[in-house]
Write a protein that holds these residues in place. Sequence first.
Motif, short mmCIF file in Angstrom:
data_model
loop_
_atom_site.label_atom_id
_atom_site.label_comp_id
_atom_site.label_asym_id
_atom_site.label_seq_id
_atom_site.Cartn_x
_atom_site.Cartn_y
_atom_site.Cartn_z
N GLU A 39 0.81 -1.22 0.00
CA GLU A 39 0.00 0.00 0.00
C GLU A 39 0.84 1.27 0.00
O GLU A 39 0.72 2.09 -0.91
CB GLU A 39 -0.97 -0.03 1.19
CG GLU A 39 -2.25 -0.77 0.89
CD GLU A 39 -2.90 -0.24 -0.38
OE1 GLU A 39 -2.79 -0.92 -1.41
OE2 GLU A 39 -3.48 0.86 -0.34
N ARG B 254 2.70 1.73 -3.22
CA ARG B 254 1.85 2.17 -4.31
C ARG B 254 1.64 3.69 -4.24
O ARG B 254 1.68 4.38 -5.26
CB ARG B 254 0.51 1.44 -4.20
CG ARG B 254 -0.35 1.48 -5.44
CD ARG B 254 -1.43 0.41 -5.39
NE ARG B 254 -2.22 0.49 -4.15
CZ ARG B 254 -3.19 1.39 -3.94
NH1 ARG B 254 -3.48 2.27 -4.87
NH2 ARG B 254 -3.84 1.40 -2.80
N LYS B 255 1.46 4.18 -3.03
CA LYS B 255 1.24 5.61 -2.86
C LYS B 255 2.49 6.39 -3.25
O LYS B 255 2.41 7.41 -3.94
CB LYS B 255 0.89 5.95 -1.40
CG LYS B 255 -0.23 5.14 -0.81
CD LYS B 255 -1.56 5.43 -1.49
CE LYS B 255 -2.65 4.47 -1.05
NZ LYS B 255 -2.67 4.20 0.40
N ALA C 176 2.56 6.42 -6.96
CA ALA C 176 1.49 7.23 -7.56
C ALA C 176 1.73 8.73 -7.36
O ALA C 176 1.64 9.52 -8.31
CB ALA C 176 0.15 6.81 -6.98
N PHE C 177 2.07 9.08 -6.14
CA PHE C 177 2.27 10.52 -5.89
C PHE C 177 3.56 11.01 -6.53
O PHE C 177 3.65 12.18 -6.93
CB PHE C 177 2.23 10.81 -4.38
CG PHE C 177 0.84 10.73 -3.82
CD1 PHE C 177 -0.13 11.65 -4.23
CD2 PHE C 177 0.47 9.74 -2.93
CE1 PHE C 177 -1.42 11.57 -3.74
CE2 PHE C 177 -0.81 9.64 -2.43
CZ PHE C 177 -1.77 10.58 -2.85
N ARG D 144 2.46 11.81 -9.83
CA ARG D 144 1.70 13.07 -9.81
C ARG D 144 2.65 14.26 -9.76
O ARG D 144 2.49 15.24 -10.48
CB ARG D 144 0.77 13.14 -8.58
CG ARG D 144 -0.34 12.13 -8.55
CD ARG D 144 -1.23 12.20 -9.74
NE ARG D 144 -2.09 13.39 -9.79
CZ ARG D 144 -2.34 14.07 -10.91
NH1 ARG D 144 -1.77 13.68 -12.03
NH2 ARG D 144 -3.14 15.12 -10.91
N ASP E 107 -9.18 4.51 2.48
CA ASP E 107 -7.84 5.07 2.40
C ASP E 107 -7.90 6.49 1.80
O ASP E 107 -8.32 6.67 0.65
CB ASP E 107 -6.96 4.16 1.54
CG ASP E 107 -5.50 4.56 1.54
OD1 ASP E 107 -4.67 3.67 1.78
OD2 ASP E 107 -5.20 5.75 1.30
N ASP F 37 -5.53 8.51 0.85
CA ASP F 37 -4.66 8.70 -0.32
C ASP F 37 -5.35 8.20 -1.58
O ASP F 37 -5.34 8.85 -2.62
CB ASP F 37 -3.34 7.93 -0.14
CG ASP F 37 -2.51 8.51 0.99
OD1 ASP F 37 -2.65 9.71 1.27
OD2 ASP F 37 -1.72 7.74 1.58
N ASP F 38 -5.98 7.02 -1.44
CA ASP F 38 -6.66 6.46 -2.60
C ASP F 38 -7.84 7.33 -3.02
O ASP F 38 -8.11 7.48 -4.21
CB ASP F 38 -7.12 5.02 -2.30
CG ASP F 38 -5.98 4.03 -2.46
OD1 ASP F 38 -5.06 4.34 -3.24
OD2 ASP F 38 -6.00 2.97 -1.81
N LEU G 175 -8.01 10.51 -2.79
CA LEU G 175 -7.43 11.63 -3.50
C LEU G 175 -7.01 11.21 -4.91
O LEU G 175 -7.31 11.89 -5.91
CB LEU G 175 -6.23 12.18 -2.72
CG LEU G 175 -5.46 13.34 -3.37
CD1 LEU G 175 -6.38 14.55 -3.57
CD2 LEU G 175 -4.26 13.74 -2.52
N LEU G 176 -6.33 10.04 -4.99
CA LEU G 176 -5.82 9.57 -6.29
C LEU G 176 -6.97 9.27 -7.25
O LEU G 176 -6.91 9.61 -8.43
CB LEU G 176 -4.93 8.32 -6.11
CG LEU G 176 -3.55 8.58 -5.49
CD1 LEU G 176 -2.90 7.27 -5.10
CD2 LEU G 176 -2.65 9.36 -6.44
#
Lengths: 568, 136
Positions: A351, A354-355, A358-359, A362, B13, B15-16, B18-19
């Motif tokens: 998890e 992944r963040k 992903a960020f 971004r 979540d 973060d999710d 937001l994504l």
Amino acid sequence: MIYFFIWLLPAVLTGLIVLLFKYRNSQKNVELLSEELRMERLSREQAEQNLIRQEDLLVNIEKIAHDLKEASFKLVQSETLLKEAEALSHNGSWEWSQEKNAFYWSDELYRIHGIEPESAEVDLRFYLTLIHPDDVQYFVTTLADTQNTLSPFSIDYRIVRADGSIRYLSLNGTFKTDFSGRVNKVLGNTQDVTELKTTSLKLERSESIYRAIARNVPDSAVFLFDENLCLLLAEGTSVKSVDPGSLILDVDSFHKVVFPVDHRQSSEFIESALLGHENRFHCFINQKTFKISYTPVYVSGGEVFGVMVVMHDITDLERTQRSLEVKVTELNRSNKDLEQFAYIASHDLQEPLRKIRAFGERLKMKYANLLEGEGLDYISRMANASERMQLLIDDLLTFSRISRPGDELQPLKLEYTISQVIQDLEYSIEKKKAVVHVDVKHELKVVPSQLRQLFQNLFSNSLKFAKEEVPLLINVTSVTVSGQDHEGLQNEKNYCKIEIADNGIGFDSQYDRKIFTLFYRLHSRNEYEGTGIGLAICKKIVENHNGLIEADAEKGKGATFRIFLPVE
Amino acid sequence: MIRNKVILIAEDDADDRLLIKEAFEENQTSATIIFFENGEELLNYLKDFSKGEAAILPDLFILDLNMPKTNGKEVLKYLKEQNIFKEIPVIILTTSKLREEEKNVLTMGAAGFYTKPSSFTELVDLTASVYRTWIV
């Protein structure tokens, strides 16, 4: 017997002489008669009558001679019988006389001693040389003792024959005294009891063997009772702990000692064993657990002659079993923990990663134009690192998820799986201009998804380590081999040997084992991508299927992977 | 009157959330997205529909599976039991990659099962595909 006949012989002979004498007398009578005839001129009838009488006499004589012949024949016959009897029972007779100071021996007695009948004069001095050296002293002492009481005696001793063989003899004797009470003869017989002795020795040995067995059965007490329920044997390392006071003499005392509170079950089993039934039960005695079995003991005729009670102390066994059970539970729990860990890795560990990715993306997408100098480079390095981390976690997950096959074993045509994998890798195969030859005809019972993973990893490896300058060639073949023909396989099984050979860069053969260990890599990340988990996964899959995987390579000359999977 | 499409998303979540929001924005979809922090919150919101108080029905549900209080499966089960919701597509978007899980929710009536992609670009593609397939 023989003495009787020896005794009889003179009497018979005397009878014969008397008869002959009578015959001669009768002959004389005839002469006298004929003279009378001449002198008194007897009438013809009278003479004829005399003749008849004379004939009668002759007939009588013939009969006596016949009887005599028969008697002497019977004597010979009896003597033969006696000799045969002696020979059969290996029993010889002897007689020692004061007068000769020597022995008379029957033929059989000679033979018992391994000597030709009547080939030697036997006196005591000579006889002592025949006796086994270890028994001479005993023989002499016993003989001397008997002379004090003059009662019948017997001695068991050994002799050594001229050929060196040892025989066991049993001698019985009686003293004969004359009117004054002086010993003038010793009579007796001596039997060769070697066979008897060896049988009894064998018996002794077999008893000692079964005692030894009973004594050495670990953690056990063995009690043997006869049909009258008396104790015949108590042996074994646990006898002391069962019966510390040695109080057991029969079944009653056995019950008092072992089952002071309630012996109903045991009594029932003893009776049942006497009827030929076997029984066992568990019992807690003196803080120990015993497995007690009641077994009938048979004679060779098939009749029960006793009961064997074996008390096996299984306290330690039970304790070990319990600790084993605890360990199995622990192991199961730890396996569950591992699965739990896999889950945590899949979910909770992935998890945050992944963040980050992903960020990171971004950030790069939205603010790349705001970053100066090395800023962009830092971001792409972060992205690369997190991508690798992702790969690592994915591979590790695959590795940890390869579980032992349970019910999911299915018959699978290897050729089919291989063609599927080739299809999946089509893009890379084309890119490398690789050619794959497949000659695989086997169908095996496997976990299909695991086999697919296996071929996928091996082909990917070949593609990854292809030579730049030469088109890649991969050859896949399969044959059936016997487990005996290859080290590390089970002898009695047959295996499908799958060979995957390529003409890639290969590797130094010294690493042919190491490459299968988790995280082991032969190249730096700059040269070749990878996590070092792929071949470890292959190994785990093959071992899950009770097979064997090995590699064979030469640097610069390609690599060959051999997989052995058991054939049903 | 043409109204905005409504997507209800239960995702614990932050973060999710937001994504996913940014991914839909990246696609320039004009959908109205309402986020709920767990299944229970979503179910509470849906109660008004059952009473007939809310007028506009959502066009799509997107559910995470592992959520505190009421999880995705429980919500899915509820939705498929209610007459007013059972025709509305439900998409499962989760971290799970397990095939069994996928099979399970598809049998329960889910319209799709997606594993949360590890890159944002993939998430953008995924949301676009879901939107095209189930809403437009």
